[in-house]
Enzyme design. Structure first.
Site, PDB file in Angstrom:
ATOM      1  N   ASP A  33      -1.929   3.880  -6.132  1.00  0.00           N
ATOM      2  CA  ASP A  33      -3.293   4.262  -5.772  1.00  0.00           C
ATOM      3  C   ASP A  33      -3.413   5.776  -5.638  1.00  0.00           C
ATOM      4  OD1 ASP A  33      -6.003   3.200  -4.354  1.00  0.00           O
ATOM      5  OD2 ASP A  33      -5.250   4.977  -3.315  1.00  0.00           O
ATOM      6  N   TYR A  38      -7.360  13.679  -4.138  1.00  0.00           N
ATOM      7  CA  TYR A  38      -5.999  13.881  -3.654  1.00  0.00           C
ATOM      8  C   TYR A  38      -5.287  15.039  -4.358  1.00  0.00           C
ATOM      9  CZ  TYR A  38      -6.561   9.103  -1.788  1.00  0.00           C
ATOM     10  OH  TYR A  38      -6.996   7.975  -1.150  1.00  0.00           O
ATOM     11  N   LYS A  63     -10.157   7.035  -8.048  1.00  0.00           N
ATOM     12  CA  LYS A  63     -11.467   7.020  -7.399  1.00  0.00           C
ATOM     13  C   LYS A  63     -12.274   8.251  -7.800  1.00  0.00           C
ATOM     14  CE  LYS A  63      -9.045   5.261  -3.337  1.00  0.00           C
ATOM     15  NZ  LYS A  63      -7.753   5.925  -3.616  1.00  0.00           N
TER      16      LYS A  63
END
Length: 266
Positions: A33, A38, A63
């Site tokens: 993930d 990030y 995401k």
């Protein structure tokens, strides 16, 4: 989707993160993930490329960030992400936080799904109201809602809503960023089952029907977190752990982020 995944948020040492991802794959993790926010997509892409496992054996999740939302911006964000990840598709693509442009962003995700660039689409940090608002005009239902979930934040009403609409819940920060280790009840349960507190909490997630993505860059902990499939917590102990629920959050409240996205820190 493998119910146990490898989380990668807030890993400051990217070289160490890369080694950790390769180690997790070697141990047997097949669900990784990440998110554009990030800042580690290139590292993850490189780690997968250098591993001994083929890309199609990895369930890769990314995401779209708040500033990337909107129909065209989301499509561009997706292109940038898969380029960094060194892949031509994602197994799951999520809206990271509820925002005013969610409906336009969802249309972009639906297009990516229909065109075969993503195998599933979903959301992250959505409350019941956010989900209701999104699915009013959606052609495709979200398959996943990734939320903060741990013994002190169970959100039973959200669990029931997602079950009703066949939306799989997934836990981020399942170990409360280490906070679970200070809870006396979990210490007692761990001793009873001769397991670590991490293993008890992650197993509790699975038995609650929630997928889970713990994060660690320590080899021993990575392996320890994966060793949760050969025991079961009793119904009585499951209930006792759930009683720890007091609404405590490690991360931001989705309603506050929706109203004031500038306050976001994760």
């Amino acid at each position: 989707m493998p119910l146990l995944g490898f989380g990668t948020y807030n890993a400051e040492n990217l070289a160490k993160l890369k080694d950790s991802i390769k180690e997790s794959i070697k141990i047997g993790y097949r669900h990784i993930d990440t998110a554009s926010f990030y800042g580690n997509e290139e590292v993850i892409g490189g780690a997968i490329e250098e591993s001994d496992v083929c890309r199609d054996e990895i369930f890769l999740v990314d995401k779209v960030w708040n500033s990337e939302q909107g129909y065209e911006k989301t499509l561009n964000a997706f292109k940038n992400s898969i380029k960094k990840l060194k892949t031509d598709y994602l197994d799951l693509y999520l809206i990271h936080w509820p925002q005013s442009l969610n409906k336009e962003t969802w249309k972009a995700l639906e297009k990516l799904y229909k065109d075969g660039y993503v195998r599933a689409i979903g959301v992250s940090n959505f409350t019941i109201n956010h989900l209701k608002n999104l699915i009013e005009n959606a052609e495709i239902m979200p398959s996943i809602n990734q939320i903060e979930f741990h013994p002190r934040l169970v959100q039973k009403d959200l669990i029931e809503f997602c079950e009703k609409y066949d939306i799989q819940l997934e836990a981020w920060s399942p170990l409360m960023r280490g906070g679970v280790f200070q809870i006396p009840l979990l210490q007692e349960v761990a001793k009873k089952y001769q397991r670590t507190i991490s293993q008890i909490v992650l197993r509790w997630d699975l038995q609650m029907g929630v997928a889970t993505i713990p994060k660690s860059t320590t080899s021993a902990r990575i392996k320890e977190n994966s060793d949760i499939f050969n025991f079961e917590i009793s119904k009585e102990d499951m209930i006792e752990i759930e009683k720890l629920n007091d609404g405590f959050r490690i991360g931001m409240n989705p309603n506050e982020v929706y109203e004031r996205p500038e306050i976001i820190r994760e």
